[in-house]
Motif scaffolding. Structure first.
Motif, mmCIF file in Angstrom:
data_model
loop_
_atom_site.group_PDB
_atom_site.id
_atom_site.type_symbol
_atom_site.label_atom_id
_atom_site.label_comp_id
_atom_site.label_asym_id
_atom_site.label_seq_id
_atom_site.Cartn_x
_atom_site.Cartn_y
_atom_site.Cartn_z
ATOM 1 N N GLY A 175 59.329 136.088 34.609
ATOM 2 C CA GLY A 175 60.627 136.696 34.408
ATOM 3 C C GLY A 175 61.718 135.664 34.185
ATOM 4 N N VAL A 176 62.957 136.081 34.387
ATOM 5 C CA VAL A 176 64.117 135.196 34.248
ATOM 6 C C VAL A 176 65.111 135.530 35.358
ATOM 7 C CG1 VAL A 176 63.932 134.807 31.759
ATOM 8 C CG2 VAL A 176 65.193 136.800 32.608
ATOM 9 N N VAL A 177 66.024 134.600 35.601
ATOM 10 C CA VAL A 177 67.082 134.843 36.580
ATOM 11 C C VAL A 177 68.399 134.351 35.993
ATOM 12 C CG1 VAL A 177 65.442 134.524 38.485
ATOM 13 C CG2 VAL A 177 66.940 132.641 37.812
ATOM 14 N N PRO A 178 69.520 134.893 36.439
ATOM 15 C CA PRO A 178 70.811 134.394 35.960
ATOM 16 C C PRO A 178 71.120 133.023 36.553
ATOM 17 C CG PRO A 178 71.149 136.047 37.648
ATOM 18 C CD PRO A 178 69.672 136.018 37.373
ATOM 19 N N GLU A 179 71.983 132.293 35.880
ATOM 20 C CA GLU A 179 72.366 130.958 36.332
ATOM 21 C C GLU A 179 72.907 130.995 37.756
ATOM 22 O OE1 GLU A 179 73.267 126.775 36.146
ATOM 23 O OE2 GLU A 179 71.937 128.066 34.971
ATOM 24 N N GLU A 180 73.670 132.003 38.079
ATOM 25 C CA GLU A 180 74.290 132.067 39.406
ATOM 26 C C GLU A 180 73.264 132.203 40.524
ATOM 27 O OE1 GLU A 180 75.654 136.636 39.893
ATOM 28 O OE2 GLU A 180 76.459 135.607 38.138
ATOM 29 N N ALA A 181 72.060 132.685 40.180
ATOM 30 C CA ALA A 181 71.016 132.858 41.195
ATOM 31 C C ALA A 181 70.185 131.596 41.393
ATOM 32 C CB ALA A 181 70.096 134.017 40.814
ATOM 33 N N TYR A 182 70.220 130.675 40.410
ATOM 34 C CA TYR A 182 69.419 129.452 40.546
ATOM 35 C C TYR A 182 70.001 128.386 39.623
ATOM 36 C CZ TYR A 182 65.266 126.613 41.505
ATOM 37 O OH TYR A 182 64.403 125.623 41.930
ATOM 38 N N THR A 183 70.887 127.571 40.164
ATOM 39 C CA THR A 183 71.519 126.523 39.351
ATOM 40 C C THR A 183 70.636 125.290 39.230
ATOM 41 O OG1 THR A 183 72.661 125.469 41.209
ATOM 42 C CG2 THR A 183 73.793 127.314 40.098
ATOM 43 N N GLY A 184 69.793 125.041 40.238
ATOM 44 C CA GLY A 184 68.978 123.828 40.237
ATOM 45 C C GLY A 184 69.763 122.573 40.531
ATOM 46 N N LEU A 185 70.991 122.714 41.012
ATOM 47 C CA LEU A 185 71.839 121.561 41.314
ATOM 48 C C LEU A 185 71.770 121.213 42.796
ATOM 49 C CD1 LEU A 185 75.007 122.518 39.245
ATOM 50 C CD2 LEU A 185 73.510 120.554 38.803
ATOM 51 N N LEU A 186 71.745 119.926 43.077
ATOM 52 C CA LEU A 186 71.850 119.484 44.462
ATOM 53 C C LEU A 186 73.207 119.885 45.018
ATOM 54 C CD1 LEU A 186 70.357 115.877 44.157
ATOM 55 C CD2 LEU A 186 69.283 117.836 45.256
ATOM 56 N N GLU A 187 73.265 120.068 46.316
ATOM 57 C CA GLU A 187 74.518 120.477 46.944
ATOM 58 C C GLU A 187 75.631 119.491 46.628
ATOM 59 O OE1 GLU A 187 76.275 121.676 51.375
ATOM 60 O OE2 GLU A 187 74.147 121.240 51.094
ATOM 61 N N GLY A 188 76.720 120.007 46.085
ATOM 62 C CA GLY A 188 77.869 119.179 45.748
ATOM 63 C C GLY A 188 77.829 118.595 44.352
ATOM 64 N N ALA A 189 76.695 118.715 43.649
ATOM 65 C CA ALA A 189 76.572 118.150 42.298
ATOM 66 C C ALA A 189 77.112 119.132 41.265
ATOM 67 C CB ALA A 189 75.121 117.822 41.994
ATOM 68 N N ASP A 190 77.660 118.599 40.180
ATOM 69 C CA ASP A 190 78.156 119.456 39.109
ATOM 70 C C ASP A 190 77.437 119.185 37.788
ATOM 71 O OD1 ASP A 190 79.182 116.990 38.505
ATOM 72 O OD2 ASP A 190 81.281 117.610 38.471
ATOM 73 N N ARG A 191 76.439 118.290 37.812
ATOM 74 C CA ARG A 191 75.645 118.042 36.608
ATOM 75 C C ARG A 191 74.221 117.662 37.026
ATOM 76 N NH1 ARG A 191 75.163 113.026 34.241
ATOM 77 N NH2 ARG A 191 75.645 113.884 32.197
ATOM 78 N N HIS A 192 73.284 117.889 36.131
ATOM 79 C CA HIS A 192 71.879 117.645 36.425
ATOM 80 C C HIS A 192 71.530 116.168 36.253
ATOM 81 C CE1 HIS A 192 71.134 121.944 36.552
ATOM 82 N NE2 HIS A 192 71.744 122.069 35.386
ATOM 83 N N ASN A 193 70.703 115.679 37.163
ATOM 84 C CA ASN A 193 70.159 114.327 37.054
ATOM 85 C C ASN A 193 68.756 114.345 37.653
ATOM 86 O OD1 ASN A 193 69.452 111.616 37.215
ATOM 87 N ND2 ASN A 193 71.530 110.947 37.696
ATOM 88 N N HIS A 194 67.738 114.298 36.783
ATOM 89 C CA HIS A 194 66.356 114.437 37.231
ATOM 90 C C HIS A 194 65.598 113.120 37.279
ATOM 91 C CE1 HIS A 194 66.040 118.993 36.062
ATOM 92 N NE2 HIS A 194 66.974 118.738 36.976
ATOM 93 N N GLY A 195 66.309 112.008 37.123
ATOM 94 C CA GLY A 195 65.626 110.718 37.082
ATOM 95 C C GLY A 195 64.743 110.469 38.298
ATOM 96 N N GLU A 196 65.311 110.623 39.476
ATOM 97 C CA GLU A 196 64.554 110.377 40.709
ATOM 98 C C GLU A 196 63.481 111.445 40.894
ATOM 99 O OE1 GLU A 196 66.604 108.991 44.397
ATOM 100 O OE2 GLU A 196 65.863 110.908 45.198
ATOM 101 N N MET A 197 63.812 112.705 40.686
ATOM 102 C CA MET A 197 62.845 113.780 40.875
ATOM 103 C C MET A 197 61.625 113.607 39.974
ATOM 104 S SD MET A 197 63.273 117.901 40.239
ATOM 105 C CE MET A 197 63.075 117.733 38.446
ATOM 106 N N ASP A 198 61.847 113.290 38.712
ATOM 107 C CA ASP A 198 60.732 113.127 37.784
ATOM 108 C C ASP A 198 59.796 112.003 38.228
ATOM 109 O OD1 ASP A 198 61.742 115.165 36.198
ATOM 110 O OD2 ASP A 198 62.789 113.804 34.829
ATOM 111 N N LYS A 199 60.368 110.923 38.716
ATOM 112 C CA LYS A 199 59.546 109.801 39.187
ATOM 113 C C LYS A 199 58.767 110.170 40.448
ATOM 114 C CE LYS A 199 62.586 106.198 37.332
ATOM 115 N NZ LYS A 199 63.542 105.104 37.672
#
Length: 390
Positions: free
Chosen positions: A112-136
């Motif tokens: 399925g899908v979900v709206p952005e408001e239900a799952y932003t995927g952002l760390l607490e306090g972050a306003d932009r995505h950065n997956h460098g550490e997670m990917d590693k």
């Protein structure tokens, strides 16, 4: 010489070797609705941003309104699937953050899908995505998992724990406009079905009008695309756009013709029209030097382009010159002041460039550098759909 003459002479000497033509002036022929420009930021998830943008335009077309879908929910579910397949194949799979449009479309029924408001995927306090550490971290975890003689039954719990930490826990239910949904019931509410969509490509190493998985590392699902002659692939794009549909577009953007000036073209280094006033010097340059000289002019001048053939497409793919670099969203058609055709492309790099996140990709560029496209089956030309038994 007087002072004014000296100033004019100095200015002329400071100009580039090749004369500057008038910059591009675009006239929109057809423009279909899209949602706002998003920013994938420091991630390799263009495939999700462009695929989601495509689905959002489908919702606009269907009268469902401006729905902001979560890209990171799709990224999360696909990372889980990829990890499981990587483990089952003993590591013989491209385990990286890249993906394909199949990861967006072919997971609709299952996740399925979900709206952005239900799952932003952002760390607490972050306003932009950065997956460098997670990917590693995820890559290191999976390398450790397959490095042993056997795998425990709980390895995926550890993997999901890492993803929970970086992206947040997946929502089982959520509230949207006062109603409670699951990801599957929200998909049904929006009327999204993976069977509505089809992937198209165009290469000669497989028979036309058959299906095959495009052989690029990010197609880790081994998802099939229908193989069409390039003229029919381009006709499919045009037919979709002119009839109110949009197109998810996987392309190569690694060459100088894809400019940060918001224009993507395939300049012809051998064309006299691109030499400027000093043609003798131009002819004395090597092909590589001409290519370098022209790349700096893309977006600032109207340059003559190459005529793209099916054979050129195949050669570019076979020699690794055309690679699966980037996913974008085609939503319209325009012309420049000389009548040349371009496609309006929504990018996912934020409101960057002179057109604030939109690129104008020439017909030659799309014809040459397209790896695959995804569109609604209903938007295919009737003759093409009949050939594909769709």
């Amino acid at each position: 010489m007087n002072k004014l003459t000296l100033m004019v002479a100095a200015l002329l000497l400071s100009l580039p070797l090749f004369s500057q033509n008038q910059a591009y002036t675009f006239t929109v022929v057809k423009e279909n609705p899209v949602t706002s420009i998003k920013d994938q930021a420091s991630t390799s998830t263009c495939w999700s941003f462009s695929g989601v943008s495509f689905l959002e335009s489908e919702l606009l077309r269907k009268g469902k309104g401006d729905v902001d879908l979560s890209e990171m929910y799709i990224v999360r579910r696909n990372y889980e699937d990829k990890a499981e397949k990587f483990a089952r194949l003993h590591g013989h799979l491209n385990f990286a953050p890249g993906g394909s449009f199949a990861d967006v479309v072919e997971t609709l029924d299952a996740y399925g899908v979900v709206p952005e408001e239900a799952y932003t995927g952002l760390l607490e306090g972050a306003d932009r995505h950065n997956h460098g550490e997670m990917d590693k971290v995820l890559a290191g975890y999976m390398k450790g998992i397959i490095g042993g003689n056997n795998i425990s039954a709980v390895w995926n719990k550890g993997f999901n724990g890492v993803m929970d930490a970086y992206l947040g826990e997946k929502p089982e239910t959520f509230t949207y406009n006062g109603k409670t949904y699951t990801p599957q019931s929200f998909r049904d509410f929006l009327g999204l079905k993976q069977s509505d969509y089809v992937s198209i490509t165009s290469f000669t190493h497989h028979p036309f009008y058959t299906q095959f998985p495009v052989e690029v590392p990010d197609n880790w699902r081994w998802a099939n695309s229908y193989n069409l002659p390039v003229d029919e692939m381009m006709s499919a794009i045009d037919n979709a756009i002119m009839n109110g549909y949009t197109v998810a577009w996987a392309s190569d953007v690694s060459e100088g013709g894809f400019s940060r000036q918001g224009v993507a073209i395939i300049p012809d280094e051998s064309a006299a029209e691109n030499a400027g006033t000093d043609q003798a010097r131009w002819l004395g340059l090597s092909e590589r030097e001409r290519r370098s000289a022209i790349s700096s002019r893309v977006g600032n001048e109207v340059l003559k382009e190459k005529t793209i053939t099916q054979e050129m497409r195949q050669l570019g793919y076979d020699n690794y010159q055309t690679t699966d670099d980037h996913g974008m969203h085609i939503y319209g058609i325009a012309t420049d002041q000389n009548g040349n055709k371009y496609y309006l492309v929504k990018n996912s790099w934020g409101k960057t460039g002179p057109y604030e996140g939109v690129w104008y990709a020439s017909e030659a560029f799309v014809r040459y550098k397209t790896l695959s496209i995804v569109l609604n089956k209903e938007s295919l030309p009737k003759e093409t759909a009949k050939k594909l038994n769709l």
